[in-house]
Design an enzyme around this catalytic site. Structure first.
Site, PDB file in Angstrom:
ATOM      1  N   SER A 149       0.855  -1.189   0.000  1.00 41.22           N
ATOM      2  CA  SER A 149       0.000   0.000   0.000  1.00 41.22           C
ATOM      3  C   SER A 149       0.889   1.237   0.000  1.00 41.22           C
ATOM      4  CB  SER A 149      -0.854  -0.002   1.277  1.00 41.22           C
ATOM      5  OG  SER A 149      -1.519   1.223   1.441  1.00 41.22           O
ATOM      6  N   TYR A 162      -1.479  -0.617  10.598  1.00 37.79           N
ATOM      7  CA  TYR A 162      -1.577  -0.933   9.158  1.00 37.79           C
ATOM      8  C   TYR A 162      -0.260  -0.559   8.480  1.00 37.79           C
ATOM      9  CZ  TYR A 162      -3.697  -1.114   4.440  1.00 37.79           C
ATOM     10  OH  TYR A 162      -3.997  -1.411   3.119  1.00 37.79           O
TER      11      TYR A 162
HETATM   12  N1  LIG Z   1      -8.666  -0.431  -1.243  1.00 37.28           N
HETATM   13  C1  LIG Z   1      -7.622   0.348  -1.051  1.00 37.28           C
HETATM   14  O1  LIG Z   1      -7.721   1.585  -1.000  1.00 37.28           O
HETATM   15  C2  LIG Z   1      -6.255  -0.262  -0.875  1.00 37.28           C
HETATM   16  C3  LIG Z   1      -5.146   0.592  -0.926  1.00 37.28           C
HETATM   17  C4  LIG Z   1      -3.898   0.049  -0.731  1.00 37.28           C
HETATM   18  C5  LIG Z   1      -3.743  -1.305  -0.534  1.00 37.28           C
HETATM   19  N2  LIG Z   1      -4.834  -2.126  -0.492  1.00 37.28           N
HETATM   20  C6  LIG Z   1      -4.609  -3.545  -0.234  1.00 37.28           C
HETATM   21  O2  LIG Z   1      -5.236  -4.295  -1.253  1.00 37.28           O
HETATM   22  C7  LIG Z   1      -5.509  -5.597  -0.778  1.00 37.28           C
HETATM   23  C8  LIG Z   1      -6.931  -5.995  -1.182  1.00 37.28           C
HETATM   24  O3  LIG Z   1      -7.852  -5.184  -0.517  1.00 37.28           O
HETATM   25  P1  LIG Z   1      -9.160  -4.614  -1.193  1.00 37.28           P
HETATM   26  O4  LIG Z   1      -9.037  -3.147  -1.176  1.00 37.28           O
HETATM   27  O5  LIG Z   1      -9.462  -5.298  -2.461  1.00 37.28           O
HETATM   28  O6  LIG Z   1     -10.240  -4.974  -0.045  1.00 37.28           O
HETATM   29  P2  LIG Z   1     -11.429  -6.013   0.053  1.00 37.28           P
HETATM   30  O7  LIG Z   1     -12.397  -5.815  -1.050  1.00 37.28           O
HETATM   31  O8  LIG Z   1     -11.906  -5.911   1.455  1.00 37.28           O
HETATM   32  O9  LIG Z   1     -10.720  -7.423  -0.159  1.00 37.28           O
HETATM   33  C9  LIG Z   1     -10.052  -8.115   0.857  1.00 37.28           C
HETATM   34  C10 LIG Z   1      -9.992  -9.576   0.474  1.00 37.28           C
HETATM   35  O10 LIG Z   1      -9.274 -10.282   1.495  1.00 37.28           O
HETATM   36  C11 LIG Z   1      -9.998 -11.473   1.794  1.00 37.28           C
HETATM   37  N3  LIG Z   1      -9.742 -11.933   3.153  1.00 37.28           N
HETATM   38  C12 LIG Z   1     -10.002 -11.273   4.303  1.00 37.28           C
HETATM   39  N4  LIG Z   1      -9.664 -12.030   5.355  1.00 37.28           N
HETATM   40  C13 LIG Z   1      -9.189 -13.200   4.840  1.00 37.28           C
HETATM   41  C14 LIG Z   1      -8.709 -14.392   5.431  1.00 37.28           C
HETATM   42  N5  LIG Z   1      -8.620 -14.525   6.759  1.00 37.28           N
HETATM   43  N6  LIG Z   1      -8.320 -15.405   4.618  1.00 37.28           N
HETATM   44  C15 LIG Z   1      -8.413 -15.279   3.271  1.00 37.28           C
HETATM   45  N7  LIG Z   1      -8.844 -14.168   2.665  1.00 37.28           N
HETATM   46  C16 LIG Z   1      -9.234 -13.141   3.445  1.00 37.28           C
HETATM   47  C17 LIG Z   1     -11.456 -11.081   1.605  1.00 37.28           C
HETATM   48  O11 LIG Z   1     -12.240 -12.230   1.335  1.00 37.28           O
HETATM   49  P3  LIG Z   1     -13.157 -13.029   2.395  1.00 37.28           P
HETATM   50  O12 LIG Z   1     -13.769 -12.010   3.312  1.00 37.28           O
HETATM   51  O13 LIG Z   1     -14.120 -13.723   1.509  1.00 37.28           O
HETATM   52  O14 LIG Z   1     -12.216 -13.979   3.082  1.00 37.28           O
HETATM   53  C18 LIG Z   1     -11.364 -10.203   0.368  1.00 37.28           C
HETATM   54  O15 LIG Z   1     -11.424 -11.006  -0.778  1.00 37.28           O
HETATM   55  C19 LIG Z   1      -5.270  -5.552   0.740  1.00 37.28           C
HETATM   56  O16 LIG Z   1      -4.028  -6.141   1.047  1.00 37.28           O
HETATM   57  C20 LIG Z   1      -5.234  -4.066   1.040  1.00 37.28           C
HETATM   58  O17 LIG Z   1      -4.458  -3.784   2.179  1.00 37.28           O
HETATM   59  C21 LIG Z   1      -6.082  -1.628  -0.684  1.00 37.28           C
END
Ligand SMILES: NC(=O)c1ccc[n+]([C@@H]2O[C@H](COP(=O)([O-])OP(=O)(O)OC[C@H]3O[C@@H](n4cnc5c(N)ncnc54)[C@H](OP(=O)(O)O)[C@@H]3O)[C@@H](O)[C@H]2O)c1
Length: 254
Positions: A149, A162
């Protein structure tokens, strides 16, 4: 210069929503068979069906990767059912923000359990398979892409734990790159700015209001924007390693 992923197998954690969902589709679109890993099996099944409908191949694997056995099991199921492993996208993550003083310690534990331990369990289980696949056809190169991130580069008040997990992901990526790059396993980190996903929905209500002020009028990224970055990295020719990619919304300041 794009080299398709036909004949290869990819594993994406957190494929049930957001960036992981979009990335799985993008890699399938490049010809990879994709193992979809997360806890919400119905979502994974729907995504697998959509990929198959588009002419691709996917396998839904229900796993909570904060559990070491389940994380290792997801990797082993991928290899036993799909025959190999060429690409891993360590994407699953959780972001629970707020001042340290009033933070429920369980939120810190959840972030460390998933963003750090989950990523390490999957990486450790996947490495032997990535090293093996890199020795042969079709590409003689394999990829492990960690989704960190902007919070892995810039620390901010109310983001501390985080930040800690994502700075760690960036550091681990570089150390591992030095260990296995000579054997043609590329280790990369993608550092997104704000993306429209479910990530923010897990943040406590009182913290959300503060966050909304910080976000202002920002035009946030879409999950496909980050999927595009991952697809770019893993479709480079064997000689090219894109080690790090920072992708912000154009009008995001910090
Ligand atoms: N969105 C942003 O602004 C942003 C910015 C920078 C970085 N990121 C990073 O991008 C990545 C993806 O996040 P996102 O933004 O796409 O959020 P998201 O839509 O909340 O996706 C998170 C994913 O992680 C899975 N997950 C959560 N707990 C889990 C577990 N215990 N075991 C297996 N899978 C698990 C969830 O699936 P289930 O609940 O079905 O398990 C979901 O598919 C993360 O690492 C986040 O830190 C996001």
């Amino acid at each position: 210069m794009t080299e398709r992923l036909d004949g290869t197998v990819a594993l994406v954690t957190g494929a049930s929503s957001g960036i992981g969902h979009a990335t799985a589709r993008a890699l399938a679109g490049q010809g990879a068979t994709v193992a979809l890993v997360a806890r919400r099996k119905d979502r994974l099944a729907a995504l697998a069906a959509a990929i198959e409908q588009d002419g691709g191949h996917a396998l839904a694997i229900e796993a909570d990767i904060t559990d070491r056995d389940q994380a290792q099991g997801a990797v082993e199921t991928t290899v036993s059912k799909l025959g190999r492993l060429d690409t891993v996208v360590n994407n699953a993550g959780v972001m629970l923000l707020g001042p340290a003083e009033s933070a429920p310690i369980e939120e810190w534990e959840r972030m460390v359990a998933l963003n750090v331990n989950g990523l390490l369990y999957v990486s450790h289980a996947a490495l032997p398979h990535l090293l093996k696949a890199a020795e042969g056809e079709p590409r003689q190169v394999t990829d492990l892409v960690n989704i960190s991130s902007i919070a892995g580069r810039v620390a901010r008040a109310s983001v501390g734990v985080y930040n800690l997990t994502k700075f760690g992901v960036t550091a681990f990526t570089e150390a591992l790159r030095q260990e296995v790059g000579t054997r043609h396993v590329r280790i990369s980190v993608v550092e997104p700015g704000a993306v429209a996903t479910e990530l923010i929905t897990h943040v406590r209500q009182e913290v959300l209001m503060e966050l909304a002020k910080r976000m202002g009028q920002m035009e946030v990224l879409q999950p496909e924007d980050i999927a595009d970055a991952v697809a770019y990295i893993v479709t480079r020719p064997r000689r090219v390693a894109v080690n790090e990619m920072l992708v912000r919304p154009t009008n995001q300041e910090m």
